[in-house]
Structure formats: structure tokens, C-alpha cells
Design an enzyme around this catalytic site. Sequence first.
Site, PDB file in Angstrom:
ATOM      1  N   GLU A 202     -77.471 -51.470  27.261  1.00 47.05           N
ATOM      2  CA  GLU A 202     -77.844 -50.136  26.761  1.00 47.05           C
ATOM      3  C   GLU A 202     -77.663 -49.067  27.845  1.00 47.05           C
ATOM      4  O   GLU A 202     -78.577 -48.322  28.188  1.00 47.05           O
ATOM      5  CB  GLU A 202     -79.283 -50.152  26.240  1.00 47.05           C
ATOM      6  CG  GLU A 202     -79.447 -51.044  25.019  1.00 47.05           C
ATOM      7  CD  GLU A 202     -80.828 -50.983  24.394  1.00 47.05           C
ATOM      8  OE1 GLU A 202     -80.942 -51.114  23.161  1.00 47.05           O
ATOM      9  OE2 GLU A 202     -81.821 -50.789  25.129  1.00 47.05           O
ATOM     10  N   GLU A 391     -78.219 -56.830  19.289  1.00 43.54           N
ATOM     11  CA  GLU A 391     -79.669 -56.722  19.145  1.00 43.54           C
ATOM     12  C   GLU A 391     -79.967 -56.116  17.790  1.00 43.54           C
ATOM     13  O   GLU A 391     -79.374 -55.106  17.423  1.00 43.54           O
ATOM     14  CB  GLU A 391     -80.302 -55.853  20.243  1.00 43.54           C
ATOM     15  CG  GLU A 391     -80.337 -56.470  21.621  1.00 43.54           C
ATOM     16  CD  GLU A 391     -81.123 -55.620  22.620  1.00 43.54           C
ATOM     17  OE1 GLU A 391     -82.078 -54.933  22.179  1.00 43.54           O
ATOM     18  OE2 GLU A 391     -80.790 -55.637  23.811  1.00 43.54           O
TER      19      GLU A 391
END
Length: 494
Positions: A202, A391
Amino acid sequence: MPTFKKDFLWGGAISAVQAEGAWDQDGRGPVLMDMRSQGSVNEQRKLTYKLKDGTPVKVPYFAGKLPDLPEGAYFSPVEDEIYPSHVGNDFYHRYKEDIALCAEMGFKMFRMSISWPRIFPNGIEESPNQKGLDFYRDVFLELKKYGIEPLVTLEHFDDPLYLITELGGWLNRELVDHFVRYAETVMREYKGLVKYWLTFNEINNSLAILDMIAEASDEVYQESYQKLHHQLLASAIVVEKARTISEDYQIGCMICGLASYPLTCDPKDMITMMKKDQKDLFYCGDVQIRGEYPEFAHRLWAEHNVAIKMEEGDLEQLKRGKVDFCSFSYYCSSCTTDKDVEMDGKGNFSMGAKNPYLEYSAWSWSMDPDGLRYLLNLLYGRYHVPLMVVENGLGAHDTLESDGSIHDDYRIEYLQKHIAAMKEAIHDGVELIAYTPWGCIDLASSSTGEMSKRYGLVYVDRQDDGTGNFDRYKKDSFYWYQKVIESNGENLGG
């Protein structure tokens, strides 16, 4: 109609700092997360340190700029606080049991991370920690035994603490060299055992977080963009080096999938959404996948008087270090507006107004499978590289029944709808090659530090108060996902 390909990579995901535990064993060095105590949905996690005389201090901290420590003070755990990363879900000692459970579900891929300070405890050593290298080799061999492909993240919120406290973190360009040495070490060490790699988890969060900092100064923006430049540069160098180590290596980026909608049909809300997507989603994606800063970057920099310090050859390096595929997280969507409304729709590193058409979890995260289909189309339409959803999941309270069962029909429903949305995106023409829902084995939440915010298909007996023996129990979702994988996504029934 197109559907999941025969070689689709079904699996699940964890991270070292949230699952392994053993934070001070076998030569592992500390990370900042080791100094962050447990919080809750209503109480922010605290960052703890001690003054020169040993007096403990606790300050609320989520992410962003670190507090200025008084002279002689140092980050440290303190008594009467629980630190989730110290024990995680005990994966370090139970990885064989956990991998066997993943194999029983039929996993084709297991996303995990290597803890940088388990290899280089302070990040600056010339030689790696052999016990750390041995541990991950054992994990990869165990995965290989079951035919499970590892997807390995090199940095997942666990930079060695020394690099932060002594070198100033990613604001210091020196970290590029330290990261590259670490990445090259493990890529050479595990050649033949690992094929798929992600550089930074991320990576776009450092920009998304700026929206959550009240009245962030131009100095904060300058530091955030400068740190990010160094990370993007490090990623590009690693991608280029990886291809010289093994022609089989596939290297991807990993971005926080922030799906945004305009709150109203006011054109100003649409422009607000456009600008949010540019900063929080496309800025990093464009550099890592297209190999260059996007045209709107100059506007973003000018808005906060940002002047990134670059060296000769940096931009050329970014072009040479383009990734092979794009992976991303997706949990929820948010609504953007330029109006003064309550930002009560929380999310994964995002804030926004609540969407009246959606339901929300106990942690105020929206449940929006259509947002995943939208985001898949958005990213594939822009980049035309294979995509992985690495995710996705529902954090919820689970109840362990007296017979050892866990009835999590709410999680099954959430995953059902998101897998169905992925199938629709494939019908739309999106090239989707993998799905690894988050926290397949219960682990500590990154945002709140709670174990009670459970994502897993496997229940772990560890409670927020520190009790529990870490025993594993199969949830109803375990058996459901087993059938999903066996049918290659065709059987989504509960």
C-alpha cells in the site's frame, strides 16, 4: 461468458508484523509497530517511549509524522500495555500448522511478507541474520510441499526501527541503498522458491493519510512526497535487479484500493473525486506501472509548494523499473464532496461521508462489492496489466462456540458478493489472475491492534486482553471457501 481461468490463484494473505510474533527472538530487530499498543474502534492506538530517566510516555498515534522525542528519550514498550505485534497469531512457531490449513482449503497462493529486521536487524548490516534467512526458507519449503505459490511482500509496515530513529526514515535517501541490499539478498537467497514479489505494501498510503491529518502543513506534504520519491525509486531499482537475478521473477506494485464516489451529482463533488483519485490512487500507480510521474503531479506539488529533490538519472530509473502486474487491497468505498459534512464513513486509510445506499460494519467500513468491480475496471482500463486482489475481507466479531465451531455467515456473504463482483469484472474484460483475501488466519488488526476485529477463515484463540492459547479452529467460512476454490469460483453457495 469469461470466468476465472483454470490457473487462477486462489489463496489468502497475512503480514509478518501482524502474524509472526516472536518480535525479539532469533536476532530480529524492533520496528515502530512493536511500540504501538492495542487500541479499539473508539480508542486510538498509542505510541510509547521512555524518557531518559525511564519514565513511560504514551501518545496517540495512527500514522504520519512521528512525535519529537525529548533529549535522551527512546521508543520502548511500557508496562500495563498490550502490544499486538509482539505475539501476533504466533505464526512464527505455528507456520506448519497454518500452511497445512491453507492447503486443506486448496490454496494456490499464500501472500506473506518478509520482516526486513528479521534479515537485517538494524537495516544497515553488511551481512544478513542467518536465523532469519533460515526461517523464511523453511516457510517457503513448507509451501512448496503443498504446491502453494508464495506471494512475498518486501516491506509491509515494518522498516527496522534504527533506520527511522537514527537515519530519519525514508526522508533520508540512504534508505534506498539499504532497502535494495535487503531486497537483493532475499531475492538471491530464495531463487527457485519464490516467483511473485511485491515491493512496498500500500505504497500510496503516505498520500492518502494526508487527507486524515487536520490542516497538514506544506512541510508535511513536502516530507511525504519526498519520502515517497525515495520509495518509488527503491522499488524501481529492485525491479530492475530482480530481472538480472531470475528471468522467472514477476514483480508487482501493491496499492491501497480506494474506490471513491461523488457524494452528490454536484459537478464540484465529481471534481473532488477526480482529484482524490489522482493523488491517492493514480500518482503511485502511474510511476510504478507506466514508469513516470503523471502530468497532474505538477499541480499536486504546486498546491503545497512541494519541490522534490531528485538526482540525475532518477527519472530514467523509474522508467527502467516498471512492474509486471498491479496488486491492490479493497475493503470498502467512500464518498467525496467539497461540502462541509460529517466524514463518518471510515475505511482503510481513508475518510469520507457515509453512502446512504450501503451498509456499514461495526468499524464503520462500508460493504460495497460493486466498488470492487468498479475499481478493477478503473485500474485495468488505465494500466492494461494483470491484476491481483491481494487484500479483501470483513473485520467482524466472531463467537467460538462450546463445540469449537464459528458460524460466520456474515463473512461468507461479504466474500460471496465480492467474488461475484470479480467475476463480473472478468466478464467486463479485466485480466484478474489472483485473489488472496486478508487475514485468512486471524491476526492483529493494523488500524486498531485488536484481535477481536477478525478477518480470518481460521479462528485463533487470542483475545484482546492477552489471554488465549493460540489454538486454531475452522470457521464455517473455511469450509465454504474450500468449495469455492474446488469449483474455481463457480460454487458460491453458503
